[in-house]
Structure formats: structure tokens, C-alpha cells
Design a protein around this motif. Structure first.
Motif, PDB file in Angstrom:
ATOM      1  N   UNK A 190     -12.193 -96.036  53.440  1.00 40.09           N
ATOM      2  CA  UNK A 190     -12.673 -95.821  54.811  1.00 40.09           C
ATOM      3  C   UNK A 190     -13.929 -96.623  55.125  1.00 40.09           C
ATOM      4  N   UNK A 191     -14.692 -97.008  54.092  1.00 42.68           N
ATOM      5  CA  UNK A 191     -15.903 -97.797  54.337  1.00 42.68           C
ATOM      6  C   UNK A 191     -15.648 -99.299  54.247  1.00 42.68           C
ATOM      7  N   UNK A 192     -14.356 -99.690  54.211  1.00 44.87           N
ATOM      8  CA  UNK A 192     -13.992-101.103  54.230  1.00 44.87           C
ATOM      9  C   UNK A 192     -14.001-101.788  52.872  1.00 44.87           C
ATOM     10  N   UNK A 193     -14.235-101.040  51.800  1.00 45.31           N
ATOM     11  CA  UNK A 193     -14.232-101.625  50.461  1.00 45.31           C
ATOM     12  C   UNK A 193     -12.858-101.507  49.818  1.00 45.31           C
ATOM     13  N   UNK A 194     -12.616-102.373  48.846  1.00 46.76           N
ATOM     14  CA  UNK A 194     -11.347-102.327  48.127  1.00 46.76           C
ATOM     15  C   UNK A 194     -11.489-101.496  46.851  1.00 46.76           C
ATOM     16  N   UNK A 195     -10.449-100.718  46.572  1.00 51.22           N
ATOM     17  CA  UNK A 195     -10.441 -99.889  45.379  1.00 51.22           C
ATOM     18  C   UNK A 195      -9.026 -99.938  44.777  1.00 51.22           C
ATOM     19  N   UNK A 196      -8.950-100.074  43.456  1.00 51.90           N
ATOM     20  CA  UNK A 196      -7.642-100.105  42.795  1.00 51.90           C
ATOM     21  C   UNK A 196      -7.260 -98.701  42.360  1.00 51.90           C
ATOM     22  N   UNK A 197      -6.105 -98.258  42.799  1.00 55.90           N
ATOM     23  CA  UNK A 197      -5.609 -96.927  42.467  1.00 55.90           C
ATOM     24  C   UNK A 197      -4.398 -97.042  41.538  1.00 55.90           C
ATOM     25  N   UNK A 198      -4.244 -96.056  40.674  1.00 56.44           N
ATOM     26  CA  UNK A 198      -3.047 -95.954  39.838  1.00 56.44           C
ATOM     27  C   UNK A 198      -2.283 -94.717  40.296  1.00 56.44           C
ATOM     28  N   UNK A 199      -1.069 -94.932  40.788  1.00 53.11           N
ATOM     29  CA  UNK A 199      -0.221 -93.836  41.250  1.00 53.11           C
ATOM     30  C   UNK A 199       0.637 -93.374  40.071  1.00 53.11           C
ATOM     31  N   UNK A 200       0.551 -92.081  39.770  1.00 53.71           N
ATOM     32  CA  UNK A 200       1.188 -91.544  38.565  1.00 53.71           C
ATOM     33  C   UNK A 200       2.338 -90.594  38.881  1.00 53.71           C
ATOM     34  N   UNK A 201       2.592 -90.362  40.147  1.00 57.42           N
ATOM     35  CA  UNK A 201       3.732 -89.552  40.570  1.00 57.42           C
ATOM     36  C   UNK A 201       4.555 -90.340  41.570  1.00 57.42           C
ATOM     37  N   UNK A 202       5.840 -90.421  41.336  1.00 58.12           N
ATOM     38  CA  UNK A 202       6.704 -91.214  42.202  1.00 58.12           C
ATOM     39  C   UNK A 202       6.916 -90.569  43.564  1.00 58.12           C
ATOM     40  N   UNK A 216      -2.236 -85.988  37.816  1.00 56.16           N
ATOM     41  CA  UNK A 216      -2.464 -86.057  39.266  1.00 56.16           C
ATOM     42  C   UNK A 216      -1.549 -87.084  39.919  1.00 56.16           C
ATOM     43  N   UNK A 217      -1.459 -87.007  41.236  1.00 60.22           N
ATOM     44  CA  UNK A 217      -0.646 -87.976  41.967  1.00 60.22           C
ATOM     45  C   UNK A 217      -1.192 -89.386  41.822  1.00 60.22           C
ATOM     46  N   UNK A 218      -2.529 -89.489  41.829  1.00 60.53           N
ATOM     47  CA  UNK A 218      -3.137 -90.811  41.708  1.00 60.53           C
ATOM     48  C   UNK A 218      -4.578 -90.667  41.212  1.00 60.53           C
ATOM     49  N   UNK A 219      -5.074 -91.746  40.605  1.00 61.22           N
ATOM     50  CA  UNK A 219      -6.457 -91.802  40.150  1.00 61.22           C
ATOM     51  C   UNK A 219      -6.997 -93.194  40.489  1.00 61.22           C
ATOM     52  N   UNK A 220      -8.332 -93.299  40.553  1.00 63.77           N
ATOM     53  CA  UNK A 220      -8.906 -94.635  40.601  1.00 63.77           C
ATOM     54  C   UNK A 220      -8.638 -95.277  39.243  1.00 63.77           C
ATOM     55  N   UNK A 221      -8.130 -96.503  39.238  1.00 60.74           N
ATOM     56  CA  UNK A 221      -7.576 -97.109  38.036  1.00 60.74           C
ATOM     57  C   UNK A 221      -8.676 -97.658  37.134  1.00 60.74           C
ATOM     58  N   UNK A 222      -9.175 -96.769  36.266  1.00 62.48           N
ATOM     59  CA  UNK A 222     -10.062 -97.178  35.187  1.00 62.48           C
ATOM     60  C   UNK A 222      -9.551 -96.525  33.911  1.00 62.48           C
ATOM     61  N   UNK A 223      -9.935 -97.098  32.776  1.00 61.56           N
ATOM     62  CA  UNK A 223      -9.488 -96.529  31.501  1.00 61.56           C
ATOM     63  C   UNK A 223     -10.035 -95.115  31.325  1.00 61.56           C
ATOM     64  N   UNK A 224     -11.301 -94.917  31.671  1.00 58.59           N
ATOM     65  CA  UNK A 224     -11.910 -93.600  31.522  1.00 58.59           C
ATOM     66  C   UNK A 224     -11.196 -92.559  32.385  1.00 58.59           C
ATOM     67  N   UNK A 225     -10.850 -92.925  33.620  1.00 63.06           N
ATOM     68  CA  UNK A 225     -10.161 -91.978  34.503  1.00 63.06           C
ATOM     69  C   UNK A 225      -8.775 -91.631  33.979  1.00 63.06           C
ATOM     70  N   UNK A 226      -8.096 -92.616  33.393  1.00 67.91           N
ATOM     71  CA  UNK A 226      -6.762 -92.381  32.843  1.00 67.91           C
ATOM     72  C   UNK A 226      -6.830 -91.393  31.675  1.00 67.91           C
ATOM     73  N   UNK A 227      -7.773 -91.628  30.750  1.00 71.19           N
ATOM     74  CA  UNK A 227      -7.940 -90.731  29.608  1.00 71.19           C
ATOM     75  C   UNK A 227      -8.280 -89.322  30.071  1.00 71.19           C
ATOM     76  N   UNK A 228      -9.165 -89.214  31.051  1.00 67.66           N
ATOM     77  CA  UNK A 228      -9.559 -87.907  31.566  1.00 67.66           C
ATOM     78  C   UNK A 228      -8.380 -87.199  32.230  1.00 67.66           C
ATOM     79  N   UNK A 229      -7.581 -87.935  33.002  1.00 66.38           N
ATOM     80  CA  UNK A 229      -6.443 -87.333  33.707  1.00 66.38           C
ATOM     81  C   UNK A 229      -5.425 -86.776  32.716  1.00 66.38           C
ATOM     82  N   UNK A 230      -5.156 -87.510  31.645  1.00 63.75           N
ATOM     83  CA  UNK A 230      -4.193 -87.039  30.653  1.00 63.75           C
ATOM     84  C   UNK A 230      -4.758 -85.850  29.883  1.00 63.75           C
TER      85      UNK A 230
END
Length: 329
Positions: A190-202, A216-230
């Protein structure tokens, strides 16, 4: 098989035991994040690691080079150094597998192999070799790009869906094998910046998914976020299933028990069993032995002519012969 000795399966918190497929936009961080998995070795079918300092990367230029790498991965010293194998991209890996089959068959295109057997052989070669990696105990990360593809419903209507750029057969092989399929995409916030998301639910719009119930349905795509989500998904599953079904120990569901079969021992055992049976009642057992052998090898085939590649067939034949009741003359 010892079914009475089976114990309930436990979900492992050690992510090195899982297989992952990342696909998505170009330059959406797939290779960078994959390279951060524990003690990763990048098999670079696509040479996209030039800016990744510190990564262990082995360029692969054909399927034969990949087969040599598979042999090296069996080395215990290599296993001590690397824990995760990253294949970038799996699309090119499959292309090399197809070309390898074409070279064996002496044709210049996979469609030139009669009766569609070329695609079957390439798919089998691709599937078996990927499975060898996980059978050896490595974690596996596959990387692909994304495409917006047209599909047709049962009623004939068309629809679009974003899927990996792999052809259908290898895409299904990878999807079936992987515990997590993540789709990465750069979005504008919403603030005009780009962010990479990883969608984990089809969704009907794109392919994704996870064998963990509570990712979760999606996370911001970082290694730390992926480990935390799992980790959080496993914690929620423990609350529902019970902590006794969660383990810190690494699990390998792909152990190849075929390697425990000894061809020479099984051939000797087959000869001994058949000799005992025939000696006890030749008229009763000869047709039954023939029936069991031909059921697994084909009409007119004999165990004596089996190759070492058929050790699984000999094993099941011997198992069925052991179940025949001993009947005297």
C-alpha cells in the motif's frame, strides 16, 4: 514386512528431512533462499548463482554429469559436508533427462520413440534419480519458474492457472514428491514498495500447497519466515495430535529397502526352496512353482535368466514360494 511391529509415525521438527518446490517470478529470491537451507549444495543446471557469495555450487551441463554427482553423494564424507541438495532449475534437469533418453534410443527427439514410450522412459529416469537424493537422506529443494497456463474443465470451458514451467509429467512427479510447494511473487504494498511473498496454500488462480495442516496462506518470502511458519504449523499440529507424535529426530520416509536385497542370496534361496518342494511332490509343486514365476516374470520366463536389476521380482517370488504348504507324495 513386520506389520505387527509398526509404530505410529512422528512428525519431525528437523526440516532437513523434507522436500520443497519453489517456483515463481524471475528474481523473486528462490535460489537465494534455497541456498540458505542447512549445508546446501546447489546443483546449477541454470547458472544463476553468480551474485551468491559463499554458496557451494556445482554447474551441471548434461544428465551424465548429474549421474556422476549422484554417485559422489553416496560418499560418507560428502554426506558429512552437505545436507540439502538444491536443483536449479528442475526444468533444465528434466530437459537433460529427456536428451539422455534420446541419446540411448538414438533419436533426435523424444517424440521419435514409438508408442509414446519416450516420455514414459524420461519420466521414469527423472523420478528415480530425484528419489535417489532423498533416499540417501538429503533434504531436497527444487526450483522452477512460473507460467500462466490455460486448462480445460470437464465441461469444456477454459480457465487460467499459474503453475511451474515444467511439462505436465515432471510437474506431477515433483508435486507428488514435495512436502511444500511454494509460489513466490513480487507484490506492491500500500505504500508503493515491492515485497516478495511466498504463497503456501493453493487457490483456483495458482498452484501451491503443504502437507503441514497449519501452514499460513502466505508469508513474506525470507528463510527466517519460512522456518518460523513451519515451526508454528508443527506446534499447532502437536496441540491437536499430541506431543508424543512430534519428534526432533530427522525422518527419512524414502529409505530404499531394495538395497538390502542380495541377488546371489535370493537366487540360492530360490534354488533350495524349489528343490525341497519338488523332491517332496514333483507333480503337485512344479505347476505351482511355474504359476508363481510366470505371474511375476511373464509367460515362459525363468528365474535362472533374471538379471540383477530384477532382484525385487525374485524377492517376491521367493516370499510366495515360502507360503506354499509342504505336501508329501
Amino acid at each position: 514386512m513386520g506389520l505387527l511391529e509398526l509404530q505410529p509415525h512422528k512428525v519431525s521438527r528437523d526440516l532437513r528431512g523434507y522436500s520443497v518446490l519453489f517456483y515463481g517470478d524471475i528474481k523473486s529470491g528462490k535460489t537465494t533462499i534455497a541456498s540458505r537451507f542447512p549445508n546446501a549444495l546447489l546443483l546449477a543446471f541454470e547458472k544463476g548463482f553468480s551474485t551468491l557469495g559463499g554458496v557451494y555450487a556445482q554447474p551441471i551441463n548434461n544428465w551424465s554429469e548429474f549421474l556422476k554427482i549422484l554417485r559422489e553423494l553416496k560418499n560418507e564424507k560428502v554426506k558429512a559436508k552437505f545436507e540439502t541438495i538444491v536443483i536449479d532449475t528442475v526444468d533444465i534437469a528434466y530437459e537433460y533427462a529427456e536428451q539422455y533418453i534420446c541419446n540411448i534410443e538414438g533419436v533426435d527427439g523424444i517424440n521419435k520413440i514409438p508408442f509414446g514410450q519416450g516420455w514414459t522412459k524420461a519420466g521414469k529416469e527423472f523420478d528415480q534419480k530425484l528419489r535417489q537424493i532423498v533416499q540417501m537422506g538429503y533434504g531436497l529443494v527444487l526450483i522452477s519458474h512460473s507460467q500462466d497456463k490455460v486448462f480445460i474443465n470437464e465441461d469444456g470451458t477454459e480457465y487460467n492457472k499459474i503453475v511451474p514451467t515444467l511439462p505436465n509429467k515432471p510437474r506431477l512427479i515433483c508435486s507428488r514428491m514435495c512436502d511444500i510447494i511454494g509460489y513466490s511473487r513480487i507484490i506492491e504494498t500500500s505504500d508503493g514498495k515491492n515485497k516478495t511473498m511466498l504463497f503456501m496454500r493453493g487457490t483456483p488462480r495458482f498452484e501451491a500447497g503443504s502437507r503441514f495442516r497449519y501452514t499460513p496462506d502466505r508469508i513474506e518470502f525470507t528463510y527466517e519466515n519460512l522456518i518460523q511458519a513451519i515451526a508454528e504449523a508443527i506446534d499447532l499440529q502437536a496441540q491437536e495430535d499430541g506431543e508424543e507424535f512430534i519428534t526432533e529426530t530427522r525422518e527419512n520416509l524414502y529409505i530404499d529397502t531394495t538395497s538390502n536385497l542380495d541377488f546371489d542370496t535370493l537366487m540360492e534361496e530360490f534354488g533350495h526352496i524349489t528343490s525341497v518342494l519338488v523332491e517332496s511332490n514333483v507333480d503337485y509343486y512344479v505347476p505351482r512353482i511355474t504359476e508363481i514365476v510366470e505371474r511375476h516374470l511373464g509367460k515362459g520366463k525363468k528365474v535362472a535368466n533374471c538379471s540383477r536389476d530384477q532382484v525385487e521380482l525374485i524377492d517376491i517370488i521367493v516370499s510366495e514360494l515360502k507360503e506354499l504348504p509342504l505336501k508329501g507324495k
